[in-house]
Design an enzyme around this catalytic site. Structure first.
Site, PDB file in Angstrom:
ATOM      1  N   GLU A  66       0.839  -1.202   0.000  1.00 50.50           N
ATOM      2  CA  GLU A  66       0.000   0.000   0.000  1.00 50.50           C
ATOM      3  C   GLU A  66       0.876   1.254   0.000  1.00 50.50           C
ATOM      4  OE1 GLU A  66      -3.397   1.095   3.076  1.00 50.50           O
ATOM      5  OE2 GLU A  66      -1.399   1.545   3.869  1.00 50.50           O
ATOM      6  N   ASP A 259      -9.939   1.857   6.592  1.00 49.40           N
ATOM      7  CA  ASP A 259     -10.008   1.690   5.135  1.00 49.40           C
ATOM      8  C   ASP A 259     -11.179   2.463   4.541  1.00 49.40           C
ATOM      9  OD1 ASP A 259      -7.854  -0.041   5.307  1.00 49.40           O
ATOM     10  OD2 ASP A 259      -8.801  -1.628   4.135  1.00 49.40           O
TER      11      ASP A 259
END
Length: 376
Positions: A66, A259
């Protein structure tokens, strides 16, 4: 319906609407980038040896696909090929899987010395790697492997949807029936914040020709999915979701959790770039209204998607403000510019948890300034 920047090359700058000058905006972008990459105390980019570098997840003391792919996207947007190549070489050297069922994927977490903490990948890393590599190819041109950016990007995407055909025991990152990105390759569920229809539109132009219809369909289906997974009253998306849109509990007691915050930002950038589904604005309008009418700025918790606050404080409150503001690129509601103003006045996060907040802060800053560009 107004067309997005993909068609017009016109990127909206919402800070200008607040009377903030282009010079002030440019300075804020430059200062933010300098803090993230070079500030002695607050940076989370570190160089390794003569040719590599990594983005440190400061809350977990590791390098993640990420963060590495985020860093590459930041570097290509800021025209920093030197940083981009360092991050990419670290990723290919230490995260890339050469064999096994994950061959062609990237381990989602490694130590700062490059030792894998896990073998499995996280699909949001792959989609950001691929998009950043395509942009790099267009900005700087392809070099020798592994800096043949467009070749690398197409190979990543090939594995993402054809892994089961290419690798024994492998699972693709996208579900072939509903075109949804999966939470991990083996999982029959998804993460709403992984859905990036604006990236898939570009993959439909840049990927292997035979796969372009898949990516076009994935963009359409991801936009539809956001409508079914985001709450009809609060606009909140769950952190993890079944394919039918209902929340799935995995780790955290809350449903609207770290998230989830990215969904508003993603909707904003999709609107700025393509604006193919103007009705997605309603999701951001509801989300902004919920937070403006039910919370104090920065005093956030974990929530159910119905907006019921839980005892657990939000781990990344700066990220909530930043991403809600970025959603204003799509929003039409009365709080739209209030969130942009709140974000402009918001400092970067300091301390242990700064990595995630400040990544989303920088992306939101670029988006709202009209400086998160498509390179084709």
């Amino acid at each position: 319906m107004d067309k997005g920047a993909f068609f017009t090359n016109n990127y909206p700058n919402l800070f200008i609407c607040l009377g903030i000058s282009e010079a002030e905006v440019d300075k804020k972008i430059k200062d933010t980038f300098e803090t993230i990459f070079f500030n002695a105390v607050e940076r989370f980019y570190f160089e390794k040896g003569e040719s590599m570098g990594y983005i440190l997840d400061t809350g977990n003391n590791d390098a993640r696909s990420e963060g590495m792919s985020y860093g590459m996207m930041m570097a290509v947007q800021m025209d920093r090929k030197d940083i981009f190549d360092r991050l990419w070489l670290f990723s290919k050297t230490y995260m890339y899987q050469e064999k096994g069922k994950y061959q062609g994927y990237f381990a989602w977490s490694v130590s700062t010395e490059g030792i894998k903490n896990a073998e499995g990948p996280a699909p949001d890393g792959e989609e950001y790697f691929a998009m950043a590599l395509f942009f790099a190819s267009k900005r700087w041109g392809d070099g020798k492997p592994p800096f043949d950016y467009s070749v690398q990007a197409r190979d990543i995407l090939k594995h993402c949807i054809h892994q089961s055909e290419m690798v024994e025991g492998g699972d693709p990152m996208w579900d072939s029936k509903n075109y949804y990105i999966k939470f991990v390759p083996e999982a029959p569920f998804t993460d709403p914040s992984y859905h990036l229809p604006h990236f898939y539109e570009l993959f439909a132009v840049m990927a292997d020709e035979k796969d372009r219809p898949f990516w076009k369909k994935a963009a359409e289906e991801s936009r539809k999915f956001l409508h079914i997974t985001c709450d009809k009253d609060t606009g909140m998306a769950p952190e993890y979701s079944e394919f039918d849109g209902t929340p799935k509990h995995l780790i955290n007691e809350g449903q609207f959790y770290s998230d989830s915050y990215r969904v508003a930002m993603n909707i904003g950038l999709d609107a700025a770039w393509f604006n193919r589904d103007e009705s997605l604005s309603g999701i951001v309008d509801r989300l902004q209204s919920y937070f403006s009418e039910n919370t104090k700025l920065g005093e956030y918790h974990s929530y159910t998607i119905k907006g019921e606050p839980l005892e657990q404080p939000a781990l990344h409150p700066v990220a909530i403000i930043a991403t809600n503001a970025a959603g204003s690129l799509a929003a039409k509601g009365k709080y739209r510019m209030e969130w942009v103003k709140n974000f402009w006045n918001l400092p970067l996060r300091k301390g242990e948890r700064r990595y995630y907040d400040n990544c989303l802060y920088f992306f939101s800053l670029l988006m709202l300034a009209g400086q998160y560009k498509i390179y084709l």
